[in-house]
Structure formats: C-alpha cells, structure tokens
Design a protein around this motif. Structure first.
Motif, mmCIF file in Angstrom:
data_model
loop_
_atom_site.group_PDB
_atom_site.id
_atom_site.type_symbol
_atom_site.label_atom_id
_atom_site.label_comp_id
_atom_site.label_asym_id
_atom_site.label_seq_id
_atom_site.Cartn_x
_atom_site.Cartn_y
_atom_site.Cartn_z
ATOM 1 N N SER A 29 11.743 -42.458 -19.805
ATOM 2 C CA SER A 29 10.410 -41.640 -20.404
ATOM 3 C C SER A 29 9.082 -42.702 -20.045
ATOM 4 C CB SER A 29 10.766 -41.109 -21.651
ATOM 5 O OG SER A 29 11.073 -42.404 -22.386
ATOM 6 N N ALA A 32 6.637 -41.016 -17.586
ATOM 7 C CA ALA A 32 6.586 -39.520 -17.690
ATOM 8 C C ALA A 32 5.404 -38.965 -17.027
ATOM 9 C CB ALA A 32 6.805 -39.037 -18.998
ATOM 10 N N HIS A 66 6.504 -32.974 -23.075
ATOM 11 C CA HIS A 66 7.044 -33.683 -21.869
ATOM 12 C C HIS A 66 8.169 -34.715 -22.187
ATOM 13 C CE1 HIS A 66 4.020 -36.511 -23.828
ATOM 14 N NE2 HIS A 66 4.801 -37.547 -23.407
ATOM 15 N N ARG A 67 8.122 -35.324 -23.213
ATOM 16 C CA ARG A 67 9.185 -36.363 -23.722
ATOM 17 C C ARG A 67 10.352 -35.572 -23.818
ATOM 18 N NH1 ARG A 67 8.928 -41.966 -24.986
ATOM 19 N NH2 ARG A 67 6.775 -41.408 -25.385
ATOM 20 N N LYS A 70 11.676 -35.052 -20.157
ATOM 21 C CA LYS A 70 12.072 -36.223 -19.622
ATOM 22 C C LYS A 70 13.543 -36.574 -20.230
ATOM 23 C CE LYS A 70 10.166 -38.321 -16.835
ATOM 24 N NZ LYS A 70 10.406 -38.226 -15.321
ATOM 25 N N LYS A 73 16.295 -34.086 -19.015
ATOM 26 C CA LYS A 73 16.624 -34.592 -17.686
ATOM 27 C C LYS A 73 17.427 -35.837 -17.484
ATOM 28 C CE LYS A 73 13.311 -31.675 -15.352
ATOM 29 N NZ LYS A 73 12.245 -31.691 -14.273
#
Length: 168
Positions: A29, A32, A66-67, A70, A73
């Motif tokens: 991350s 990112a 977004h964190r 990430k 994933k």
C-alpha cells in the motif's frame, strides 16, 4: 502510511500478524494508486482475506477506499503465494523494518522509480535479475548492503550518468 492508525494498531498485533501487517501495509500500500473511490466491504472479503487482514478488522471502515482495495488485493496475493515466497517476503519486511530512516526512504524511492518505468524496461530488469546465478545475486546484494552512504551516492551518480549516455 497513516501513522496514527498504525501506532494504534501495532501494539495490539502478535509477531506473525505484525509481519503480515508490515507486508501488506508497506509492501502493497505504500505506492497505492488513489484512483479507486468505492472501497471494499469487510463482508465481501473471502475467509482467507479476512483472516490475513484480521488485525485491521476493527478499523476497516475507517480506512480510505483506496487502502481497502489495496489491502484486499494484497491479502489475496498473500494467500496465493507459495510458502517460500511468503517467507522471503517476511524476511524482506524484517530487513526493511531494521533499516535507517534514510535507507527506508531510499528503498521507497527506488521502488517508486521502478514502478514508473515503462513495462518493457521493468520486464528487461526482471529478466536480467532472473538470468543471474544465485552467486551473482548474492554478490550483488552483499555489495549493496556493505556500501557506505558515500559509495551508494557514487553508484547512484554512475547510474544516472549511464542513463544520460544511453538513448531512450
């Protein structure tokens, strides 16, 4: 990395969870892409992802979208790694953790520069590394590890000069 979140979470983790958290937070991350706007619901994570990310479950909804993306994933990638690759990742995280702040910044800078290279240059560098013998790889790693800050600076300058000389 959100230092407030990490400073609250870190003392609550067991050593294995700390390694996983470092792997996920640092490895996946730091750089990112902030394009994701939606985020990931905890309930939508599969059982393996939830287990890997269990250390952040209580704060999951506080994480920026977004964190979450990430980390989810990264947890999936972590679950699919062969054990030896996972072990190497844990060793790398431990080594990174023990670096000086200056060396950490340098590592982050190099990773960011690598990720900004065109795909064909990244592939060429990966192929070059892949084709090195284990002895060559170890020699290279030891050479870098044992360099003084002045030697590292000199090496960076040589690499920059080489880039200028080579047509793109």
């Amino acid at each position: 990395m959100n230092s407030t979140f990490f400073s609250i979470l870190y003392p609550m983790l067991h050593s294995q969870q700390k390694i996983i958290a470092h792997t996920l937070l640092v490895g996946f991350s730091l750089f990112a892409n902030y394009a994701w706007a939606e985020g990931v619901a905890w309930e939508s994570l599969n059982a393996q992802q939830q287990q890997t990310l269990s250390a952040v479950k209580e704060h999951w909804n506080e994480l920026p979208p977004h964190r979450q993306e990430k980390l989810s994933k990264g947890a999936e990638k972590w679950a699919n790694m062969p054990p030896e690759q996972r072990e190497r990742a844990q060793e790398n995280i431990s080594r990174f953790k023990n670096l000086s702040p200056e060396d950490k910044a340098l590592v982050k800078e190099h990773i960011q520069k690598f990720r900004q290279l065109p795909p064909e240059q990244r592939a060429a560098l990966r192929e070059r590394w892949k084709n090195m013998s284990p002895e060559q790889k170890e020699t290279f790693k030891n050479r870098i590890r044992n360099m003084s800050p002045e030697q590292r600076k000199e090496l960076r300058e040589k690499i920059k000069a080489r880039k200028i000389e080579q047509p793109q």
